[in-house]
Design a protein around this motif. Structure first.
Motif, PDB file in Angstrom:
ATOM      1  N   ILE A   1       0.859  -1.188   0.000  1.00 24.65           N
ATOM      2  CA  ILE A   1       0.000   0.000   0.000  1.00 24.65           C
ATOM      3  C   ILE A   1       0.896   1.240   0.000  1.00 24.65           C
ATOM      4  CG2 ILE A   1      -1.720   1.367   1.261  1.00 24.65           C
ATOM      5  CD1 ILE A   1      -2.942  -1.205   2.279  1.00 24.65           C
ATOM      6  N   LEU A   2       0.526   2.184  -0.840  1.00 20.82           N
ATOM      7  CA  LEU A   2       1.190   3.477  -0.926  1.00 20.82           C
ATOM      8  C   LEU A   2       0.280   4.502  -0.270  1.00 20.82           C
ATOM      9  CD1 LEU A   2       3.275   5.505  -2.231  1.00 20.82           C
ATOM     10  CD2 LEU A   2       1.740   5.520  -4.221  1.00 20.82           C
ATOM     11  N   ALA A   3       0.813   5.312   0.615  1.00 24.42           N
ATOM     12  CA  ALA A   3       0.053   6.408   1.233  1.00 24.42           C
ATOM     13  C   ALA A   3       0.702   7.733   0.835  1.00 24.42           C
ATOM     14  CB  ALA A   3       0.023   6.264   2.746  1.00 24.42           C
ATOM     15  N   MET A   4      -0.151   8.712   0.563  1.00 22.20           N
ATOM     16  CA  MET A   4       0.322  10.052   0.215  1.00 22.20           C
ATOM     17  C   MET A   4      -0.556  11.091   0.901  1.00 22.20           C
ATOM     18  SD  MET A   4       1.138   9.716  -3.881  1.00 22.20           S
ATOM     19  CE  MET A   4      -0.533   9.225  -4.301  1.00 22.20           C
ATOM     20  N   GLY A   5      -0.024  12.292   1.030  1.00 21.35           N
ATOM     21  CA  GLY A   5      -0.768  13.395   1.631  1.00 21.35           C
ATOM     22  C   GLY A   5      -1.088  14.474   0.620  1.00 21.35           C
ATOM     23  N   GLU A   6      -2.367  14.720   0.430  1.00 21.81           N
ATOM     24  CA  GLU A   6      -2.798  15.734  -0.538  1.00 21.81           C
ATOM     25  C   GLU A   6      -2.329  17.132  -0.145  1.00 21.81           C
ATOM     26  OE1 GLU A   6      -7.003  17.593  -2.022  1.00 21.81           O
ATOM     27  OE2 GLU A   6      -6.788  15.424  -2.174  1.00 21.81           O
ATOM     28  N   ARG A   7      -2.207  17.398   1.142  1.00 23.11           N
ATOM     29  CA  ARG A   7      -1.777  18.728   1.602  1.00 23.11           C
ATOM     30  C   ARG A   7      -0.261  18.864   1.600  1.00 23.11           C
ATOM     31  NH1 ARG A   7      -5.933  18.289   6.611  1.00 23.11           N
ATOM     32  NH2 ARG A   7      -7.834  18.794   5.453  1.00 23.11           N
ATOM     33  N   VAL A   8       0.437  17.802   1.217  1.00 21.02           N
ATOM     34  CA  VAL A   8       1.896  17.781   1.261  1.00 21.02           C
ATOM     35  C   VAL A   8       2.511  17.866  -0.129  1.00 21.02           C
ATOM     36  CG1 VAL A   8       3.911  16.449   2.027  1.00 21.02           C
ATOM     37  CG2 VAL A   8       1.811  16.423   3.395  1.00 21.02           C
ATOM     38  N   ILE A   9       1.908  17.175  -1.107  1.00 22.76           N
ATOM     39  CA  ILE A   9       2.477  17.153  -2.457  1.00 22.76           C
ATOM     40  C   ILE A   9       1.432  17.576  -3.486  1.00 22.76           C
ATOM     41  CG2 ILE A   9       4.206  15.410  -1.930  1.00 22.76           C
ATOM     42  CD1 ILE A   9       2.398  13.340  -3.255  1.00 22.76           C
ATOM     43  N   GLY A  10       1.916  18.018  -4.605  1.00 26.64           N
ATOM     44  CA  GLY A  10       1.031  18.419  -5.694  1.00 26.64           C
ATOM     45  C   GLY A  10       0.710  17.262  -6.617  1.00 26.64           C
ATOM     46  N   PRO A  11      -0.219  17.504  -7.532  1.00 24.66           N
ATOM     47  CA  PRO A  11      -0.670  16.438  -8.417  1.00 24.66           C
ATOM     48  C   PRO A  11       0.406  15.902  -9.357  1.00 24.66           C
ATOM     49  CG  PRO A  11      -1.691  18.530  -9.021  1.00 24.66           C
ATOM     50  CD  PRO A  11      -0.954  18.752  -7.740  1.00 24.66           C
ATOM     51  N   GLY A  12       1.275  16.755  -9.861  1.00 23.36           N
ATOM     52  CA  GLY A  12       2.331  16.300 -10.772  1.00 23.36           C
ATOM     53  C   GLY A  12       3.279  15.328 -10.104  1.00 23.36           C
ATOM     54  N   LEU A  13       3.731  15.664  -8.922  1.00 28.53           N
ATOM     55  CA  LEU A  13       4.619  14.776  -8.175  1.00 28.53           C
ATOM     56  C   LEU A  13       3.896  13.498  -7.785  1.00 28.53           C
ATOM     57  CD1 LEU A  13       7.268  14.090  -6.812  1.00 28.53           C
ATOM     58  CD2 LEU A  13       6.560  15.515  -4.856  1.00 28.53           C
ATOM     59  N   ALA A  14       2.658  13.610  -7.375  1.00 22.18           N
ATOM     60  CA  ALA A  14       1.875  12.422  -7.008  1.00 22.18           C
ATOM     61  C   ALA A  14       1.784  11.451  -8.183  1.00 22.18           C
ATOM     62  CB  ALA A  14       0.485  12.823  -6.532  1.00 22.18           C
ATOM     63  N   ARG A  15       1.576  11.973  -9.372  1.00 23.79           N
ATOM     64  CA  ARG A  15       1.488  11.121 -10.555  1.00 23.79           C
ATOM     65  C   ARG A  15       2.788  10.361 -10.782  1.00 23.79           C
ATOM     66  NH1 ARG A  15      -2.678  12.066 -14.004  1.00 23.79           N
ATOM     67  NH2 ARG A  15      -1.461  11.429 -15.809  1.00 23.79           N
ATOM     68  N   GLU A  16       3.915  11.032 -10.626  1.00 28.87           N
ATOM     69  CA  GLU A  16       5.212  10.378 -10.811  1.00 28.87           C
ATOM     70  C   GLU A  16       5.462   9.329  -9.729  1.00 28.87           C
ATOM     71  OE1 GLU A  16       7.204  10.571 -13.492  1.00 28.87           O
ATOM     72  OE2 GLU A  16       5.516  11.761 -14.235  1.00 28.87           O
ATOM     73  N   ILE A  17       5.068   9.629  -8.508  1.00 25.85           N
ATOM     74  CA  ILE A  17       5.202   8.672  -7.409  1.00 25.85           C
ATOM     75  C   ILE A  17       4.386   7.417  -7.703  1.00 25.85           C
ATOM     76  CG2 ILE A  17       4.551   8.255  -4.991  1.00 25.85           C
ATOM     77  CD1 ILE A  17       5.365  11.234  -4.491  1.00 25.85           C
ATOM     78  N   VAL A  18       3.146   7.596  -8.107  1.00 21.59           N
ATOM     79  CA  VAL A  18       2.263   6.458  -8.383  1.00 21.59           C
ATOM     80  C   VAL A  18       2.825   5.615  -9.522  1.00 21.59           C
ATOM     81  CG1 VAL A  18      -0.024   5.812  -9.240  1.00 21.59           C
ATOM     82  CG2 VAL A  18       0.195   7.523  -7.432  1.00 21.59           C
ATOM     83  N   LYS A  19       3.245   6.247 -10.612  1.00 28.93           N
ATOM     84  CA  LYS A  19       3.814   5.503 -11.743  1.00 28.93           C
ATOM     85  C   LYS A  19       5.037   4.704 -11.309  1.00 28.93           C
ATOM     86  CE  LYS A  19       2.393   8.759 -15.329  1.00 28.93           C
ATOM     87  NZ  LYS A  19       2.846   9.791 -16.285  1.00 28.93           N
ATOM     88  N   THR A  20       5.910   5.328 -10.557  1.00 32.18           N
ATOM     89  CA  THR A  20       7.127   4.656 -10.099  1.00 32.18           C
ATOM     90  C   THR A  20       6.790   3.497  -9.183  1.00 32.18           C
ATOM     91  OG1 THR A  20       8.413   6.693 -10.297  1.00 32.18           O
ATOM     92  CG2 THR A  20       9.300   4.982  -8.853  1.00 32.18           C
ATOM     93  N   TRP A  21       5.911   3.730  -8.232  1.00 28.44           N
ATOM     94  CA  TRP A  21       5.559   2.696  -7.253  1.00 28.44           C
ATOM     95  C   TRP A  21       4.889   1.498  -7.919  1.00 28.44           C
ATOM     96  CZ3 TRP A  21       0.914   0.854  -4.965  1.00 28.44           C
ATOM     97  CH2 TRP A  21       1.099   0.121  -3.787  1.00 28.44           C
ATOM     98  N   LEU A  22       4.026   1.758  -8.879  1.00 32.31           N
ATOM     99  CA  LEU A  22       3.312   0.669  -9.548  1.00 32.31           C
ATOM    100  C   LEU A  22       4.186  -0.133 -10.505  1.00 32.31           C
ATOM    101  CD1 LEU A  22      -0.089   2.397 -10.323  1.00 32.31           C
ATOM    102  CD2 LEU A  22       0.296   0.497  -8.727  1.00 32.31           C
TER     103      LEU A  22
END
Length: 146
Positions: free
Chosen positions: A103-124
């Protein structure tokens, strides 16, 4: 790969970004997170979704709350879950390679959508390396059974 998405009221916008990435990558997913902006309790969304990963119904999960902290702590209370709170691409890769996080957890108030997208792609798309790391994962599993 089947992915379950969850989160509280503070993670709704970032969950939509996650769904967009999953669509682009062609993954099957289900979003069981809050669909409101009124305050809700993240454990109510983390526990049942994490249980569905632990029992094998889903291969992985992506959870989002305001900081990612509360939802990751909650998810990690479920036996068999290795939830990693990630806010950078390096950690997303490392937690898959070394910790076989499910499971990957992220904080919406911590990171922006662009970085979140890269994190998700990398993690998956990053595989578990096994080897010396497998022994460590087995120690965690053994401890959980005690």
């Amino acid at each position: 790969m089947k992915v379950i998405i969850s989160g509280d009221h503070a993670g709704m916008t970032l969950r939509n970004e996650v769904k967009s990435v999953l669509d682009e990558l062609g993954f099957t997913y289900e979003d069981v997170g809050a669909d409101c902006t009124a305050s809700v309790d993240y454990p109510d969304y983390a526990f049942p979704a994490a249980e569905r990963v632990a029992n094998g119904e889903f291969d992985r999960g992506i959870f989002v709350c305001g900081t990612g902290i509360g939802i990751s702590i909650s998810a990690n209370k479920v036996k068999g879950i290795r939830c990693a709170l990630v806010h950078d691409v390096f950690s997303a890769k490392a937690t898959r390679q070394h910790n076989d996080s499910n499971i990957l957890a992220m904080g919406e108030r911590v990171i922006g959508p662009g970085l979140a997208r890269e994190i998700v792609k990398t993690w998956l798309t990053t595989e578990f390396e096994g080897g010396r790391h497998q022994n460590r994962i087995e120690k965690i599993s053994t401890y959980e059974k005690e």
